[in-house]
Design a protein around this motif. Structure first.
Motif, PDB file in Angstrom:
ATOM      1  N   THR A  17       0.832  -1.200   0.000  1.00  0.00           N
ATOM      2  CA  THR A  17       0.000   0.000   0.000  1.00  0.00           C
ATOM      3  C   THR A  17       0.869   1.253   0.000  1.00  0.00           C
ATOM      4  O   THR A  17       0.588   2.220  -0.717  1.00  0.00           O
ATOM      5  N   ARG A  18       1.957   1.243   0.788  1.00  0.00           N
ATOM      6  CA  ARG A  18       2.859   2.395   0.816  1.00  0.00           C
ATOM      7  C   ARG A  18       3.506   2.616  -0.545  1.00  0.00           C
ATOM      8  O   ARG A  18       3.682   3.762  -0.980  1.00  0.00           O
ATOM      9  N   GLN A  22       2.222   1.796  -3.448  1.00  0.00           N
ATOM     10  CA  GLN A  22       1.198   2.304  -4.356  1.00  0.00           C
ATOM     11  C   GLN A  22       0.938   3.787  -4.126  1.00  0.00           C
ATOM     12  O   GLN A  22       0.745   4.555  -5.076  1.00  0.00           O
ATOM     13  N   GLU A  23       0.940   4.224  -2.883  1.00  0.00           N
ATOM     14  CA  GLU A  23       0.771   5.646  -2.600  1.00  0.00           C
ATOM     15  C   GLU A  23       1.976   6.439  -3.107  1.00  0.00           C
ATOM     16  O   GLU A  23       1.832   7.553  -3.635  1.00  0.00           O
ATOM     17  N   ARG A  49       1.712   6.982  -6.799  1.00  0.00           N
ATOM     18  CA  ARG A  49       0.815   8.083  -7.154  1.00  0.00           C
ATOM     19  C   ARG A  49       1.530   9.437  -7.055  1.00  0.00           C
ATOM     20  O   ARG A  49       1.282  10.342  -7.854  1.00  0.00           O
ATOM     21  N   ARG A  50       2.418   9.579  -6.076  1.00  0.00           N
ATOM     22  CA  ARG A  50       3.091  10.856  -5.840  1.00  0.00           C
ATOM     23  C   ARG A  50       4.343  11.036  -6.690  1.00  0.00           C
ATOM     24  O   ARG A  50       4.858  12.156  -6.807  1.00  0.00           O
ATOM     25  N   TYR A 103      -4.328   2.537  -9.433  1.00  0.00           N
ATOM     26  CA  TYR A 103      -4.147   3.935  -9.828  1.00  0.00           C
ATOM     27  C   TYR A 103      -3.519   4.067 -11.209  1.00  0.00           C
ATOM     28  O   TYR A 103      -2.942   5.110 -11.526  1.00  0.00           O
TER      29      TYR A 103
END
Length: 311
Positions: A132-133, A135-136, A139-140, A162
């Protein structure tokens, strides 16, 4: 009749012995390594790479971070480093993040989604929170690249929730997208058509301080990623050109059987390993980062060279 039985059993025995001999020969050849040459023909000019990294005059990145996302245990050591015996080692899976002072980031490798990893390594460890980290962070990220197109380095892009959001900032090379390994990682023909392939000849400045270096061999799309930080620290993310730091240190390849099974260009990899080995002597300040060597990563983190966890 007894004589016929003896003849039959003798022939069976000879056939079995011949088969065993063939198996022994195949095993002996398969577990041997391709010799690493004394002189490398790999086109890796460190001076040119360093010059390109700082060529824009823009601020260089301030840090390199890593995120452990999974582990496959029980890999025979002899399949990782030829001649290393029949113990077992673990394959650790990482994502990497290059960080700039203004908050921009570059991701290098993103790991896999859980379904794909379990299909390839049943029962392996998958850190859902770490995924999850990543994937975030995806995104950034200002840009995302991969060292090569195997699932454990790029399936996290292909199966990302995403994908529509990040597709324009994902820079997979033309060789990576055309490789059959990409399709195995989840990059369908439809998905590949949505991505603009990155094309370059030998070196490519992705962002200030980050240089891509073509190194086909392990896969058609393999590339090394050079990172130079503002404080002068240097790293070379080698992906799977080496699976363990001993591949570079000795230098010694993984065995022929691994090359056969993986469809690798063993000669190309042998020259790349020689180049990497020579850098240990000629550029000891340059830190090679081997993708699956957890012990090496832990050492770098203890020394403060690479920080643990993504921003």
């Amino acid at each position: 009749m007894p004589a016929m039985k003896r003849t039959l059993w003798r022939r069976v025995g000879l056939a079995v012995a011949a088969l065993l001999l063939v198996l022994v020969v195949v095993a002996a050849v398969g577990l041997s390594d391709v010799n690493v040459p004394e002189t490398s023909r790999f086109d890796g000019d460190l001076g040119a790479i360093r010059a390109l990294a700082v060529s824009t005059g823009e601020p260089l990145p301030t840090g390199l971070r890593s995120q452990h996302v999974g582990r496959a245990s029980g890999v025979p050591h002899a399949l990782v480093v030829a001649g290393s015996g029949f113990g077992e080692v673990a394959f650790d899976f990482y994502a990497y993040q290059v960080v700039y002072a203004d908050g921009r980031t570059v991701l290098v490798d993103v790991g896999s989604d859980e379904k794909t990893q379990q299909a390839q390594f049943p029962g392996s460890e998958f850190d859902a929170a770490a995924h999850t980290r990543v994937q975030e962070a995806l995104r950034r990220a200002d840009a995302t690249v991969v060292t090569h197109e195997h699932f454990d380095h790029c399936a996290g892009i292909a199966h990302s929730a995403y994908l529509d959001e990040v597709a324009g900032k994902v820079h997979l090379t033309d060789e990576q997208l055309r490789s059959p390994h990409a399709e195995e990682a989840g990059f369908t023909a439809e998905l590949r058509a949505r991505l603009t392939p990155l094309q370059y000849e030998r070196l490519h400045l992705l962002r200030p301080g980050v240089v891509l270096i073509k190194a086909p061999g392990h896969t058609p799309g393999t590339q090394l990623v050079y990172v130079r930080l503002a404080d002068g620290r240097e790293f070379l993310l080698v992906g799977d050109v080496a699976w363990h730091q001993d591949n570079i240190r000795l230098p010694r390849m993984h065995p022929r059987l691994t090359h056969w099974l993986g469809g690798e260009d063993a000669q190309a990899m042998a020259h790349q390993l020689r180049w990497l080995h020579d850098l240990l002597r000629t550029a000891p300040e340059l830190h090679p980062v081997v993708a699956h060597d957890g012990a090496q990563m832990q050492d770098y983190q203890r020394r403060g060279l690479i920080l643990d966890g993504l921003l």
